[in-house]
Write a protein that holds these residues in place. Structure first.
Motif, PDB file in Angstrom:
ATOM      1  N   LEU A  62     -14.776  20.118 -15.979  1.00  0.00           N
ATOM      2  CA  LEU A  62     -15.324  20.865 -14.857  1.00  0.00           C
ATOM      3  C   LEU A  62     -14.185  21.584 -14.149  1.00  0.00           C
ATOM      4  O   LEU A  62     -13.154  20.972 -13.832  1.00  0.00           O
ATOM      5  CB  LEU A  62     -16.031  19.917 -13.888  1.00  0.00           C
ATOM      6  N   ASN A  63     -14.374  22.876 -13.906  1.00  0.00           N
ATOM      7  CA  ASN A  63     -13.350  23.691 -13.266  1.00  0.00           C
ATOM      8  C   ASN A  63     -13.798  24.109 -11.876  1.00  0.00           C
ATOM      9  O   ASN A  63     -14.904  24.630 -11.697  1.00  0.00           O
ATOM     10  CB  ASN A  63     -13.078  24.954 -14.097  1.00  0.00           C
ATOM     11  N   CYS A  64     -12.942  23.874 -10.879  1.00  0.00           N
ATOM     12  CA  CYS A  64     -13.240  24.293  -9.513  1.00  0.00           C
ATOM     13  C   CYS A  64     -13.209  25.817  -9.438  1.00  0.00           C
ATOM     14  O   CYS A  64     -12.330  26.471 -10.023  1.00  0.00           O
ATOM     15  CB  CYS A  64     -12.225  23.683  -8.548  1.00  0.00           C
ATOM     16  N   LEU A  65     -14.138  26.401  -8.705  1.00  0.00           N
ATOM     17  CA  LEU A  65     -14.232  27.850  -8.598  1.00  0.00           C
ATOM     18  C   LEU A  65     -13.064  28.456  -7.819  1.00  0.00           C
ATOM     19  O   LEU A  65     -12.650  29.582  -8.083  1.00  0.00           O
ATOM     20  CB  LEU A  65     -15.554  28.219  -7.904  1.00  0.00           C
ATOM     21  N   TYR A  66     -12.508  27.702  -6.864  1.00  0.00           N
ATOM     22  CA  TYR A  66     -11.528  28.278  -5.930  1.00  0.00           C
ATOM     23  C   TYR A  66     -10.198  28.593  -6.603  1.00  0.00           C
ATOM     24  O   TYR A  66      -9.781  29.733  -6.684  1.00  0.00           O
ATOM     25  CB  TYR A  66     -11.358  27.329  -4.749  1.00  0.00           C
ATOM     26  N   HIS A  67      -9.518  27.571  -7.090  1.00  0.00           N
ATOM     27  CA  HIS A  67      -8.222  27.784  -7.735  1.00  0.00           C
ATOM     28  C   HIS A  67      -8.201  27.349  -9.195  1.00  0.00           C
ATOM     29  O   HIS A  67      -7.133  27.291  -9.807  1.00  0.00           O
ATOM     30  CB  HIS A  67      -7.118  27.046  -6.955  1.00  0.00           C
ATOM     31  N   GLY A  68      -9.370  27.008  -9.737  1.00  0.00           N
ATOM     32  CA  GLY A  68      -9.463  26.728 -11.162  1.00  0.00           C
ATOM     33  C   GLY A  68      -8.954  25.374 -11.603  1.00  0.00           C
ATOM     34  O   GLY A  68      -8.781  25.150 -12.803  1.00  0.00           O
ATOM     35  N   TRP A  69      -8.703  24.467 -10.641  1.00  0.00           N
ATOM     36  CA  TRP A  69      -8.260  23.139 -11.061  1.00  0.00           C
ATOM     37  C   TRP A  69      -9.308  22.551 -11.991  1.00  0.00           C
ATOM     38  O   TRP A  69     -10.505  22.603 -11.710  1.00  0.00           O
ATOM     39  CB  TRP A  69      -8.053  22.242  -9.852  1.00  0.00           C
ATOM     40  N   GLN A  70      -8.824  21.972 -13.086  1.00  0.00           N
ATOM     41  CA  GLN A  70      -9.730  21.467 -14.124  1.00  0.00           C
ATOM     42  C   GLN A  70      -9.715  19.938 -14.143  1.00  0.00           C
ATOM     43  O   GLN A  70      -8.647  19.323 -14.145  1.00  0.00           O
ATOM     44  CB  GLN A  70      -9.306  22.002 -15.488  1.00  0.00           C
ATOM     45  N   TYR A  71     -10.940  19.366 -14.176  1.00  0.00           N
ATOM     46  CA  TYR A  71     -11.098  17.914 -14.162  1.00  0.00           C
ATOM     47  C   TYR A  71     -11.802  17.461 -15.427  1.00  0.00           C
ATOM     48  O   TYR A  71     -12.790  18.061 -15.851  1.00  0.00           O
ATOM     49  CB  TYR A  71     -11.896  17.480 -12.922  1.00  0.00           C
ATOM     50  N   GLY A  72     -11.298  16.364 -16.006  1.00  0.00           N
ATOM     51  CA  GLY A  72     -11.919  15.802 -17.196  1.00  0.00           C
ATOM     52  C   GLY A  72     -13.096  14.918 -16.841  1.00  0.00           C
ATOM     53  O   GLY A  72     -13.381  14.648 -15.668  1.00  0.00           O
ATOM     54  N   SER A  73     -13.770  14.425 -17.856  1.00  0.00           N
ATOM     55  CA  SER A  73     -14.965  13.606 -17.632  1.00  0.00           C
ATOM     56  C   SER A  73     -14.644  12.316 -16.889  1.00  0.00           C
ATOM     57  O   SER A  73     -15.523  11.713 -16.270  1.00  0.00           O
ATOM     58  CB  SER A  73     -15.650  13.293 -18.961  1.00  0.00           C
TER      59      SER A  73
END
Length: 202
Positions: A62-73
């Protein structure tokens, strides 16, 4: 009530989709990756507090819309685009809740201390918001706030209704069933909502 509560129909969160939900006044979100697993997280990016439900799913991340930080499951931050060579500290994590699917519904738990519910696969009918307190809604259904699921005989079959409290005067219902007349079940629940909301307004 029980620790586990249903917060959405599984069919309403297909792979690649995020969904914002209010549960007992808390902003949470559901997302599902390509592997089909549903996740329930606090609807807030640890970086700047942006709603993660506004983000986008790529594969099983999942990628945050603001700065694109990406999180795994597993809710851990995998990548920070502004610092592509950075090894992200394991302490940077989204706030995840225990999540499970049972009976055609997505369930969440604040603690995960108890085992998730065990239910057969049931067909989705609809999710419905009712502008009335859960105590009133469940009394009308013959259920109790001590149980997360109500069973209701309907037209020779059984309608299973999960619920969660949005806030003090709003309830979400999530209806499923096996061999259920979906049109009849939908009409029944909408009539219930109308009666409860008209009674609240009287």
């Amino acid at each position: 009530m029980a620790d586990w509560m249903p917060i959405a129909l599984g069919r309403d969160v297909p792979p690649g989709v995020t969904r914002a939900v209010i549960v007992e006044g808390r902003e949470v979100m559901i997302w599902r990756g390509e592997d089909g697993v549903a996740h329930v997280w606090e609807d807030r990016c640890p970086h700047r507090g942006m709603r993660l439900s506004l983000g986008f799913v790529r594969g099983n991340a999942l990628n945050c819309l603001y700065h694109g930080w990406q999180y795994g499951s597993g809710a851990n931050c995998l990548r920070i685009p502004a610092h592509p060579d950075l090894t992200v500290p394991p302490t940077i994590r989204a706030n995840a809740y225990a999540a499970a699917e049972a009976g055609g519904m997505v369930w969440m738990s604040s603690t995960g201390a108890d085992a998730p519910p065990q239910l057969p696969e049931l067909a989705p009918v609809l999710s419905l918001a009712v502008e009335a307190a859960p105590e009133r809604v469940l009394a009308e259904l013959g259920g109790s706030t001590a149980r997360a699921l109500v069973t209701l005989p309907l037209a020779g079959s059984t309608l299973h209704i999960g619920w969660h409290r949005v806030h003090a005067t709003k309830t979400m219902l999530h209806a499923v069933g096996a061999d259920i007349d979906i049109a009849a079940a939908t009409a029944h629940l909408r009539a219930l909502r109308q009666n409860l909301e008209q009674g609240a307004a009287a």
